[in-house]
Design a protein around this motif. Structure first.
Motif, mmCIF file in Angstrom:
data_model
loop_
_atom_site.group_PDB
_atom_site.id
_atom_site.type_symbol
_atom_site.label_atom_id
_atom_site.label_comp_id
_atom_site.label_asym_id
_atom_site.label_seq_id
_atom_site.Cartn_x
_atom_site.Cartn_y
_atom_site.Cartn_z
ATOM 1 N N ASN A 180 0.797 -1.233 0.000
ATOM 2 C CA ASN A 180 0.000 0.000 0.000
ATOM 3 C C ASN A 180 0.822 1.273 0.000
ATOM 4 O OD1 ASN A 180 -2.668 -0.837 -0.148
ATOM 5 N ND2 ASN A 180 -2.683 -1.402 2.020
ATOM 6 N N GLU B 15 0.739 4.224 -3.896
ATOM 7 C CA GLU B 15 -0.047 5.428 -4.210
ATOM 8 C C GLU B 15 0.672 6.724 -3.830
ATOM 9 O OE1 GLU B 15 -4.327 4.183 -3.279
ATOM 10 O OE2 GLU B 15 -4.276 4.841 -5.367
ATOM 11 N N GLN C 278 -2.935 2.306 -8.599
ATOM 12 C CA GLN C 278 -3.378 3.681 -8.890
ATOM 13 C C GLN C 278 -4.516 3.674 -9.909
ATOM 14 O OE1 GLN C 278 0.776 4.939 -10.014
ATOM 15 N NE2 GLN C 278 0.035 6.892 -9.226
ATOM 16 N N ASN D 13 -7.953 2.540 -8.741
ATOM 17 C CA ASN D 13 -8.628 3.383 -7.757
ATOM 18 C C ASN D 13 -9.543 4.378 -8.493
ATOM 19 O OD1 ASN D 13 -9.353 5.273 -5.809
ATOM 20 N ND2 ASN D 13 -7.382 5.116 -4.754
#
Ligand code: C2E
Ligand code: CA
Ligand code: CA
Ligand code: CA
Length: 259
Positions: free
Chosen positions: A65, A68, A102, A105
């Motif tokens: 994680n 991003e 990315q 999302n």
């Protein structure tokens, strides 16, 4: 596992301290003898002073994680840098790599919009590189996201093309501007006729669909000559330039007449 854990910990720290640098590698049009774009490539400046290449930390960042914030940093940094060059009369488009996390999302198009707004960069000077595999993961959703990005006015490229099992039927329905021929094909094209045939097929496919073609990993003049004969004139690779810090690239740009 302990080593990975330690690296993830250091990576988190590096994100807080923004210990990343963006390098740029030129894309050259050999028919027009000019730089037609730059690819932004992230580097981690470790506290020891060592420069760590993305191959060593991007996969870990994707799993933990952390991709991003890194991707966000690169996007904003690249937009700001290229805007600065644009202001100095050196307008050259920049390509930014987008990771799967990315792209998948739903807020990603908004993030790109914000980066353009914050930096002032005209959207036509931003290109996003998305790998084939990411687009094929959920074709319908990918198409919606690509359309949103296209509406912002950015250019879209499929990275590492030829390695990700694209369905050719979907390819024509994606609003994509550029196909980047994967460097694995270029590497062996002079000795492996299979690879050179694949490149030829990709070039014809891309042309037929009205896309621009970029060959990656061009290291030898003979590869460039062969690619040129097959109809590809835009090249990226060590033969022309290695990825370099903005300050160095800026010096080269200021000596050039750009298209
Ligand atoms: P990529 O997007 O396919 O980028 C091209 C890679 O090939 C770069 O490695 C570049 O330095 C290298 N390269 C360029 N010309 C040549 C050549 O002539 N010969 C050879 N052997 N290699 C060449 P780099 O900078 O180590 O990046 C590796 C990968 O890490 C990239 O592959 C990309 O997938 C990823 N990456 C880099 N920066 C970012 C980023 O900001 N975000 C994300 N998500 N991924 C990134
Ligand atoms: Ca790329
Ligand atoms: Ca690539
Ligand atoms: Ca081969």
């Amino acid at each position: 596992m302990r080593k990975r854990y330690a690296l993830a910990h250091q990576l988190r720290h590096a994100i807080e301290k923004q210990h990343f640098e963006v390098f740029y590698q030129a894309k050259v049009d050999i028919a027009r003898h000019t730089i037609v774009g730059l690819e932004a490539l992230v580097r981690w400046r470790h506290e020891s002073g060592r420069l760590i290449s993305p191959g060593e930390f991007i996969p870990l960042a994707e799993e933990s994680n952390l991709i991003e914030p890194i991707g966000q940093f690169v996007l904003v940094q690249a937009c700001r840098q290229v805007y600065a060059w644009h202001q100095q009369g050196q307008s050259v488009p920049v390509s930014v790599n987008v990771s799967a996390v990315q792209f998948l999302n739903p807020v990603f198009p908004q993030t790109v919009h914000d980066a353009l707004l914050q930096s002032g960069l005209p959207s036509r000077l931003l290109e996003l590189e998305i790998t084939e595999g990411v687009l094929m993961h959920d074709v319908a959703a990918a198409r919606v996201t690509l359309e949103k990005l296209k509406q912002l006015g950015v250019r879209l490229a499929i990275d590492d093309f030829g390695t990700g099992y694209s369905s050719l039927a979907y390819l024509k329905r994606f609003p994509v501007d550029v196909l980047k021929i994967d460097q694995s094909f270029v590497r062996d094209m002079l000795t492996d006729t299979g690879d050179s045939k694949i490149i030829s097929a990709i070039i014809n496919l891309g042309r037929g669909l009205g896309m621009e073609l970029v060959a990656e990993g061009v290291e030898q003049q003979a590869q460039a000559d062969a690619l040129h004969r097959l109809g590809c004139t835009i090249m990226q690779g060590f033969l022309y330039s290695r990825p370099a810090p903005a300050a160095e690239v800026g010096k080269v740009l200021s000596r050039l007449t750009l298209p």
